[in-house]
Design an enzyme around this catalytic site. Structure first.
Site, PDB file in Angstrom:
ATOM      1  N   CYS A 188      30.602  21.999 -36.186  1.00  0.00           N
ATOM      2  CA  CYS A 188      31.144  21.167 -35.210  1.00  0.00           C
ATOM      3  C   CYS A 188      30.480  19.879 -35.610  1.00  0.00           C
ATOM      4  O   CYS A 188      30.660  19.064 -34.632  1.00  0.00           O
ATOM      5  CB  CYS A 188      30.499  21.762 -34.018  1.00  0.00           C
ATOM      6  SG  CYS A 188      28.871  22.065 -33.911  1.00  0.00           S
ATOM      7  N   HIS A 204      27.166   6.674 -24.838  1.00  0.00           N
ATOM      8  CA  HIS A 204      28.087   6.754 -23.599  1.00  0.00           C
ATOM      9  C   HIS A 204      29.425   5.907 -23.951  1.00  0.00           C
ATOM     10  O   HIS A 204      30.479   6.422 -24.051  1.00  0.00           O
ATOM     11  CB  HIS A 204      27.463   6.474 -22.265  1.00  0.00           C
ATOM     12  CG  HIS A 204      26.437   7.207 -21.875  1.00  0.00           C
ATOM     13  ND1 HIS A 204      25.831   6.623 -20.894  1.00  0.00           N
ATOM     14  CD2 HIS A 204      26.124   8.276 -22.314  1.00  0.00           C
ATOM     15  CE1 HIS A 204      24.813   7.408 -20.475  1.00  0.00           C
ATOM     16  NE2 HIS A 204      24.825   8.574 -21.376  1.00  0.00           N
TER      17      HIS A 204
END
Ligand code: PEP
Ligand code: MG
Length: 753
Positions: A673, A361
């Site tokens: 990606c 995160h």
């Protein structure tokens, strides 16, 4: 022997600095193997020599003064061979050199073992015997184990420049290696953050107002005494007197002079109260843990408990808002998004975390904020870094603590170049992603959260090529329901409409764990992750698909992508479930439409079944982060093997070429990606391989667009044909670096891996 070893290792680990650790080793080694002399020679790589780092049995004034060439004598032989050298009569050996400065008499028995960390020899640990002696296998094993332990201490010390103190040389701190978390270079002062009420994680921090600090500490001790008396009172009705004596014992420890007095002394010496407390508690715990008596050994946990209690009071008393350095580099064992958010953005220069990866995160937040981050720096002596000058190189994953003038100047130069580059890059903003020979290569964004109002994210890029839906899942404390997901996805689809947004279904497992859905596996990257979890939990998958389909009503810019597909049957089941969700919603009267559905190619089996998959899906997107790890068998999150993790490996390039060629035969487009799409050199290679679009994070978008706008397709094709013929990934990288330099894009070279 095992017990002795355990005890020495414990002592070494708790030594305050390298000097002490070395002293402990040489003294204990002599005792343990009955040698006359034990020495540690440290490699001073800057000057290409050994320096005597510690000795037991030779002259102490030789420490830091005696130097040897790296190829000199038997020590040099251990260094060269990188293995133990055990000789019963050293002076008769052809490599023997007599060193007079150490006060040596010609010792006979010799055993030297290399001190090695991550394949690099850091020094040599030696024992000597006056008589002829062949050290036995046990002695050798004992020294090898200790040397491995010492290697950790030396790495820590070199990281903070401590080694220069031991060696008496002015010198540079070595670089620590971690993982790239967010691109860019930051230079600033370390602010160590730590979890609350965890005494072991408390760093040292210098204080000037020691009186105030002592006052706060004593107030905390008094509060703990009050607590303990209150507990004893409350328990007196239910506990017999003998058991209640425990509280008296704890109070006695607090009342006595040692715990409190020693901590006060440490505060007076300049450490803040939590750091001083940690030092005292750890010293006392060590003493108790080393005791033979089981009862007394158990008391170590009482001391730890007292420490935690005092710390809790100190921390709750510290209400003052933290002051941050102007250029704060946040450093911690495991930095949380909350800790990052506490730092005013204008003060935050960078992030260095001992654990985590680019998909943690905190790294995702750093990328969104454009702040350099290095993750997974597991060799870092976190507790000793407060206030130190630190460089975080988010391009390479390197960290320098107290860098030398030379290193600092070089990074300041790089930073200046970066800001110039930033200006150049800003010129491509708003320009089409088009080659000079007129071909368009759409550039999409990888995102994990859409923050409303982030205009830059919304306006740049041709849409979203990868929305990692696990990110909002990770931010929750339970699975988000259909309505909640609907709002999150709608937000993203609306922000980019009419441009397409590719929502990837939940990709947890591997290193991405949901706290509310724990999975324990020996081999999580080869285990239950991605589509495998979704198919085993159709209720979770169907809820997610329904939310996605509903979010697109009226916008119709949704595409759905499935992660980690490894067999055709997984794809068939997933497609059936998507059709089921669609059918149900239509029945419920929702005006949903079937979106394009594609899969990620990130597992080797999928590479070789693209033909079968292509009949079933509308598009492919290559997840090169996982594909590289699975093709090369290199953990993408392991700093130790980061050097082997090469997305420009010819094998990866060939796999990508195969996917593109096979998919194109059936008219299906291919995107990339993974991080490879954001690496300028790799993007040029992908362009040459004929990829239909690229998707990358906002922090890399401008660089890649610059590359696309600078090279013709014809040139990209010609270059990749050469790259595919190389055998070594380094040769591929070098060729592209050179091409970028020649094309005037040298500033982009650092962005590659
Ligand atoms: C990949 O594997 O390349 C990818 C884009 O997925 P993630 O990084 O989320 O695993
Ligand atoms: Mg992946």
């Amino acid at each position: 022997m095992l017990d002795t070893l355990r005890r020495i290792i414990q002592e070494v680990n708790s030594a305050p600095d390298l000097e002490q650790a070395l002293k402990i080793i040489v003294v204990r080694v002599c005792e343990a193997v009955g040698a006359d002399v034990s020495t540690v020679y440290l490699v001073d790589s800057e000057h290409g020599q050994f320096i005597l780092g510690a000795t037991q049995g030779l002259r102490q004034d030789a420490v830091g003064r005696v130097m040897l060439a790296l190829d000199q004598g038997l020590i040099g032989m251990v260094y060269e061979r990188e293995e133990p050298v055990n000789i019963e009569d050293a002076p008769r050996h052809r490599r023997y050199v007599f060193i007079s400065e150490t006060g040596e008499t010609p010792y006979h028995g010799f055993l030297g073992v290399p001190i090695i960390r991550h394949g690099k020899v850091l020094g040599v640990l030696v024992v000597r015997q006056r008589q002829v002696r062949k050290f036995d296998e046990d002695d050798e094993a004992f020294l090898v184990t200790l040397a491995a332990q010492l290697a950790g201490a030396i790495t820590h010390a070199s990281a903070i420049g401590d080694i220069s103190t031991v060696l008496g040389i002015g010198g540079a701190a070595a670089a620590l290696t971690g993982l790239r978390g967010s691109p860019g270079v930051s230079i600033g002062q370390a602010r160590v953050v730590y979890p609350p009420a965890n005494l072991d994680a408390i760093p040292d921090r210098p204080v000037t107002d020691t009186d105030a600090e002592v006052g706060q500490f004593q107030a905390a001790v008094a509060a703990v005494q009050d607590d303990l008396r209150a507990y004893a009172n409350r328990m007196s009705a239910v506990l017999p007197a003998e058991e209640l004596a425990l509280f008296d014992a704890l109070l006695l420890m607090l009342g006595g002079d040692s715990l409190v007095g020693e901590t006060v002394e440490r505060i007076r010496a300049g450490n803040w109260a939590p750091g001083a407390l940690r030092e005292t508690i750890s010293a006392h715990v060590k003493v108790f843990e080393a005791m033979e008596d089981t009862y007394l050994r158990e008391r170590a946990s009482d001391i730890r408990d007292l420490g935690r209690r005092i710390l809790t009071h100190i921390q709750s008393d510290r209400t003052a808002v933290e002051e941050y350095y102007n250029n704060t580099v946040l450093v911690g064992e495991d930095i949380s998004p909350g800790q990052l958010a506490e730092v005013p953005v204008e003060n935050l220069a960078g992030i260095v975390s001992a654990s985590g990866t680019s998909s943690s995160h905190v790294a995702i937040l750093a990328q969104a904020l454009g702040i350099p981050a290095v993750m997974g720096v597991d060799d870092m002596p976190v507790g000793r870094l407060e206030g130190q000058l630190i460089i975080a190189d988010g391009y390479r994953g390197d960290v320098f603590i107290n860098p030398s003038e030379l290193v600092l100047t070089e990074f300041l130069r790089l930073q200046a170049e970066e800001s110039q580059l930033g200006e150049v890059l800003s010129e491509v903003a708003g320009q089409p992603s088009e080659t000079p020979d007129g071909k368009t290569l759409p550039l999409y964004l990888n995102i994990g959260l859409v923050s409303v109002g982030n205009a830059e994210v919304h306006s740049e890029g041709d849409g979203v090529g990868l929305y990692r839906t696990e990110v909002p899942f990770l931010m929750q404390d339970k699975f988000p329901g259909e309505e909640q997901q609907l709002r999150i996805y709608r937000n993203a689809l609306e922000a980019f409409a009419p441009r397409p947004v590719t929502l990837r279904t939940l990709d947890v497992g591997g290193d991405k764990m949901l706290s509310y859905f724990p999975v324990q596996e020996d081999n999580p990257f080869l285990g239950w992750r991605g589509i495998r979890i979704s198919l085993d939990h159709p209720e979770i998958f169907l809820t997610q698909i329904r939310a996605m389909l509903r979010a697109s009503v009226g916008l119709d810019n949704l595409t759905i992508m499935l992660p980690m597909v490894s067999t055709v049957s997984e794809l068939d089941i997933a497609l059936t479930l998507i059709d089921q969700a669609l059918g149900e919603l239509l029945e419920e009267g929702e005006s949903v439409v079937r979106p394009p559905v594609g899969i990620m190619i990130e597992v080797p089996s999928a590479v070789f079944q693209v033909d079968a998959m292509a009949k079933r899906v509308d598009f492919f997107s290559i997840g090169t982060n996982d594909l590289t790890q699975y093709l090369l068998a290199v953990d993408r999150n392991n700093a130790r093997v980061a050097g082997l993790y090469q997305s420009l490996h010819p094998a990866v390039l060939r796999a990508v070429r195969h996917v593109i060629d096979e998919a194109h035969k059936l008219g299906k487009p291919v995107s990339v990606c993974g991080e490879m799409a954001g690496d300028p050199a790799a993007a040029l290679a992908l362009m040459g391989l004929g990829v239909n679009s690229l998707s990358t994070s906002i922090s890399n978008l401008a660089r890649v667009k610059w590359v696309i706008r600078s090279f013709t397709f014809a040139r990209a094709r010609e270059l990749v044909a050469r790259a595919l013929d190389f055998e070594d990934p380094r040769a591929v990288r070098e060729m592209y670096n050179q091409v970028l330099e020649e094309g005037g894009l040298g500033g982009l070279v650092r962005a590659g891996n």
